[in-house]
Write an enzyme that holds these catalytic residues in place. Structure first.
Site, PDB file in Angstrom:
ATOM      1  CE  LYS A   2       8.158  -6.079 -17.792  1.00 33.40           C
ATOM      2  NZ  LYS A   2       8.359  -7.049 -16.780  1.00 33.40           N
ATOM      3  NE  ARG A  29       4.328   1.727  -1.371  1.00 29.18           N
ATOM      4  CZ  ARG A  29       5.507   1.198  -1.175  1.00 29.18           C
ATOM      5  NH1 ARG A  29       6.514   1.556  -1.938  1.00 29.18           N
ATOM      6  NH2 ARG A  29       5.698   0.309  -0.225  1.00 29.18           N
ATOM      7  CG  ASN A  67       2.577  -1.257   3.200  1.00 26.78           C
ATOM      8  OD1 ASN A  67       2.046  -2.239   2.682  1.00 26.78           O
ATOM      9  ND2 ASN A  67       3.794  -0.850   2.890  1.00 26.78           N
ATOM     10  N   GLY A  68       1.001  -3.691   5.087  1.00 27.34           N
ATOM     11  CA  GLY A  68       1.553  -4.931   5.634  1.00 27.34           C
ATOM     12  C   GLY A  68       0.456  -5.851   6.111  1.00 27.34           C
ATOM     13  CD  GLU A 109      11.115  -9.180 -17.705  1.00 31.03           C
ATOM     14  OE1 GLU A 109      10.956 -10.031 -16.826  1.00 31.03           O
ATOM     15  OE2 GLU A 109      10.753  -8.004 -17.559  1.00 31.03           O
ATOM     16  CG  HIS A 137      12.374 -32.592 -23.225  1.00 32.27           C
ATOM     17  ND1 HIS A 137      12.786 -33.884 -23.415  1.00 32.27           N
ATOM     18  CD2 HIS A 137      13.419 -31.808 -23.600  1.00 32.27           C
ATOM     19  CE1 HIS A 137      14.030 -33.902 -23.862  1.00 32.27           C
ATOM     20  NE2 HIS A 137      14.439 -32.639 -23.986  1.00 32.27           N
ATOM     21  CD1 TRP A 182      -2.247  -4.814  -4.857  1.00 36.56           C
ATOM     22  CD2 TRP A 182      -1.763  -6.106  -3.098  1.00 36.56           C
ATOM     23  NE1 TRP A 182      -2.111  -6.105  -5.298  1.00 36.56           N
ATOM     24  CE2 TRP A 182      -1.809  -6.921  -4.250  1.00 36.56           C
ATOM     25  CE3 TRP A 182      -1.461  -6.699  -1.876  1.00 36.56           C
ATOM     26  CZ2 TRP A 182      -1.573  -8.290  -4.204  1.00 36.56           C
ATOM     27  CZ3 TRP A 182      -1.233  -8.066  -1.831  1.00 36.56           C
ATOM     28  CH2 TRP A 182      -1.289  -8.844  -2.994  1.00 36.56           C
ATOM     29  CB  CYS A 233      -0.877   0.011   1.241  1.00 39.46           C
ATOM     30  SG  CYS A 233      -1.835  -1.498   1.409  1.00 39.46           S
ATOM     31  CD  GLU A 262       4.106  -7.188 -15.020  1.00 35.96           C
ATOM     32  OE1 GLU A 262       5.250  -7.081 -15.445  1.00 35.96           O
ATOM     33  OE2 GLU A 262       3.820  -6.964 -13.829  1.00 35.96           O
ATOM     34  CE  LYS A 287       8.009  -0.527 -10.040  1.00 36.14           C
ATOM     35  NZ  LYS A 287       8.283  -1.216 -11.305  1.00 36.14           N
TER      36      LYS A 287
HETATM   37  O1  M6R Z   1      11.066  -4.551  -6.386  1.00 32.75           O
HETATM   38  P1  M6R Z   1      11.505  -5.893  -6.830  1.00 32.75           P
HETATM   39  O2  M6R Z   1      12.491  -5.833  -7.956  1.00 32.75           O
HETATM   40  O3  M6R Z   1      12.007  -6.763  -5.720  1.00 32.75           O
HETATM   41  O4  M6R Z   1      10.194  -6.585  -7.419  1.00 32.75           O
HETATM   42  C1  M6R Z   1      10.213  -7.927  -7.818  1.00 32.75           C
HETATM   43  C2  M6R Z   1       8.997  -8.269  -8.636  1.00 32.75           C
HETATM   44  O5  M6R Z   1       7.835  -8.088  -7.871  1.00 32.75           O
HETATM   45  C3  M6R Z   1       8.889  -7.404  -9.902  1.00 32.75           C
HETATM   46  O6  M6R Z   1      10.028  -7.539 -10.686  1.00 32.75           O
HETATM   47  C4  M6R Z   1       7.653  -7.809 -10.734  1.00 32.75           C
HETATM   48  O7  M6R Z   1       7.794  -9.108 -11.200  1.00 32.75           O
HETATM   49  C5  M6R Z   1       7.466  -6.814 -11.877  1.00 32.75           C
HETATM   50  N1  M6R Z   1       6.270  -6.066 -11.669  1.00 32.75           N
HETATM   51  C6  M6R Z   1       7.322  -7.465 -13.209  1.00 32.75           C
HETATM   52  O8  M6R Z   1       7.207  -6.521 -14.221  1.00 32.75           O
END
Ligand code: M6R
Length: 616
Positions: free
Chosen positions: A489, A27, A101-102, A485, A508, A75, A2, A492, A611
């Protein structure tokens, strides 16, 4: 997860806090809310959904003027994202407002105790219990909100940042921190609290990192920080090294696009000053001694999501250059399998935010087993670098879009630098060899710029595959993490089924997914440098084409051998093999961003995500 903002000073507190929330909305965006104190009366407005819903509510039902306010973007963890579960939460007297937050792990017990005492709770959240507990402790603490907070947090288990105000204390905001971020901004006649400096950077660059288990009392002219017992705490002041503009869209429609286009600069910044005049590598902030580096027997990269993919590239680079055996592990799995660690293990934690809870817990576990920990991080003052033995900062600047782009590229640069540095120190690698890679790295920004010129073509390609049910990504060697990666992307942002595979693994099992018309994106290794690997990938391309796949090939300039196997070609500049991810990932970022835009999704704030993931 959050976003939290607190303000006390001489300005209209509500505007300061709402502006801060806008910068922190990445966040979490399940709900937003604010509380102000005016004339010894507390007022709260909160609304499910994005910040704009709250702003509409504030337009229809304005709050009184005030110089003190707190605000929150959520969040959701405990309780669905509705108005009742939105923060701030208030106590029964409606004098105390709390944001959080948490996760408070013992909230069920606390909730049961409160209910037994006759308190009627009005939300499903773990946060609300704190408001009621503060109400109980306030008179016992001589009406001192900071002392009440200390008494309450001693009863809590879990991870939390808490911020509270009390109607009877119109000049006091109190915050507490355990395992979740909270930073103080020091202004002139005003002070700020926030989950991230972005919230107050347009007002002040002077900040204080709040340490683990600390409580802060903020007044307009004074900041007092103690531990949970009330003893004065040791804190670290710092000056934020980027300005407010860096956290704005700067003419782009989306933060993600802006951040994709910032990659040449971010990479260049991460490289500044890393090579001395005599050709030696300089990693100033990386304070592991030569003895400690010589002592390393094994390196374990731990990270999550995109950062995990840069860890995978780190393994290739580290083993190639320094010959130190490496593992890469998802931080969320690491400590639960009882990994074998000792004083000769170096754990490298990679994290953009420096606050990812899984990664934080992984490094704490590593330290408890005697391992040394080095953080690769983009955020000054964050918990992970603070708790690590050494740090290597990426210099990507603030990354606001939830999808990681420039953070990934700068992390790749960092693992390359670290690998070369260890090689130089441990193997006495000739400076000429290292210089050659550094020269190539110095040119990478320009090469990323060249890839960015293909943006329009990639956007056109996205239109063709807008209705695809599924997209597969394949690659070998460092092309494999790039494939992962690319798929992450797409999932998400475009909410499409996407998978990344090591191309050799197709036969496989995953090849069964290939059906007529399915797009398969292939990261093709260099035909100049990796002839054998290239041949293998060509075979994989033929295998999928034979079964009806449409191939989108990411291929280096000059490789014409591949043209006949391609339905679409995206050209990338020639690089050495280990640096190819720095150019090959960029079109995949653009592809996902374009598809998500075409589908009408909120690219910067994709559904269900936040984020920075500060819960396990
Ligand atoms: O802040 P961080 O790099 O530790 O975050 C890790 C992942 O949560 C972050 O890379 C996430 O997978 C991205 N939103 C992907 O685009």
């Amino acid at each position: 997860m959050c976003g939290i903002v607190g303000y006390v000073g001489n300005k209209q507190a509500l505007s300061v806090v709402v502006e801060g929330l806008r910068r922190l909305e990445y966040r979490g965006y399940d709900s937003a809310g604010v509380a102000v104190v005016n004339n010894k009366k507390l007022d709260v407005r909160k609304k499910a959904g994005k910040l704009t819903n709250l702003e509409t509510l504030l337009g229809n039902d304005p709050l009184p003027d005030s110089t003190i306010a707190i605000g929150h973007t959520r969040w959701a963890t405990h309780g669905i994202p509705n108005d009742a579960n939105a923060h701030p939460h208030t106590d029964v007297s409606n004098e105390i407002a709390v944001i959080h937050n948490g996760i408070i792990e013992n909230f069920s017990e606390l909730r049961a105790e409160l209910q037994k005492a006759g308190v009627k709770l009005s939300s499903d959240t773990d946060t609300e219990v704190v408001a009621h507990l503060l109400n109980f402790e306030y008179p016992k603490s001589n009406n001192d909100l900071a002392e009440s907070m200390r008494r309450v947090v001693r009863k809590l288990r879990g991870a939390f940042t808490l911020v509270a105000v009390h109607a009877q204390q119109p000049d006091v905001v109190v915050g507490a921190r355990r395992n979740s971020p909270l930073v103080v901004g020091r202004g002139n006649g005003e002070n700020f609290l926030a989950s991230d400096v972005a919230a107050f950077i347009s007002h002040t660059k002077n900040a204080i990192e709040l340490g683990q288990d600390q409580v802060v009392e903020l007044r307009h002219d004074k900041v007092t920080i103690t531990d949970f017992e009330g003893k004065p705490a040791v804190t670290k002041e710092f000056v934020v090294d980027w300005d407010a503009k860096a956290a704005e869209k700067g003419g782009f429609d989306l933060f993600m696009l802006k951040e994709i286009f910032e990659q040449p600069k971010a990479v260049a910044e991460t490289l500044v000053g890393r090579l001395s005049e005599n050709g030696k590598l300089v990693l100033e902030e990386m304070t592991l001694s030569i003895g400690e580096i010589a002592n390393i027997e094994k390196i374990v990269f731990v990270a999550c999501g995109t950062a995990f993919h840069s860890g995978m590239i780190g393994k290739y680079a580290m083993e190639r250059w320094s010959r130190i055996p490496c593992e890469v592990e998802l931080a969320s799995e690491f400590r639960y399998r009882d990994p074998i660690l000792n004083q000769r293990t170096l754990v490298v934690a990679i994290s953009q935010s420096g606050e990812t809870m899984d990664t934080l817990m992984a490094i704490r576990h590593a330290k408890s087993q005697g391992a040394r920990v080095l953080a690769i991080c983009n955020t000054q003052g964050a918990t992970i670098p603070r708790e690590s033995d050494a740090v290597l900062y990426t210099r990507g600047g603030p990354e606001i879009a939830v999808a990681s782009t420039k953070a990934f590229l700068t992390q790749v640069v960092a693992v390359e630098l670290l690998s070369l540095y260890f090689a130089e120190l441990r193997l006495d690698k000739p400076t000429t060899e290292i210089k050659q890679v550094m020269n190539e790295l110095a040119n990478i920004s320009h090469q990323i710029d060249v890839v960015l010129d293909t943006t329009d073509a990639v956007k056109e390609l996205a239109k063709k595959y807008m209705n695809a049910q599924s997209v597969l990504f394949i690659g070998r060697h460092v092309g494999f993490p790039v494939a992962l990666e690319g798929a992450l992307k797409l999932k998400e942002l475009a909410y499409m089924h996407a998978e990344g595979f090591a191309a050799g693994e197709l036969k496989h099992g995953p090849i069964a997914l290939i059906e007529d018309g399915i797009p398969v994106v292939v990261i093709v290794p260099s035909v100049r440098l990796e002839k054998e690997l290239h041949e293998k990938v060509v075979s994989n391309i033929q295998e999928v084409r034979a079964r009806g796949a449409r191939t989108i090939l990411i291929v280096e300039e000059g490789d014409d051998s591949i043209i006949e196997f391609a339905d679409h070609i995206i050209r990338i500049p020639q690089t050495s093999s280990l640096l190819q991810p720095l150019v090959a990932t960029v079109p995949l970022q653009v592809f996902s961003c374009a598809l998500a835009t075409l589908k009408g999704h909120d690219v910067d704030q994709p559904r269900n995500l936040a984020k920075s993931v500060t819960v396990e």
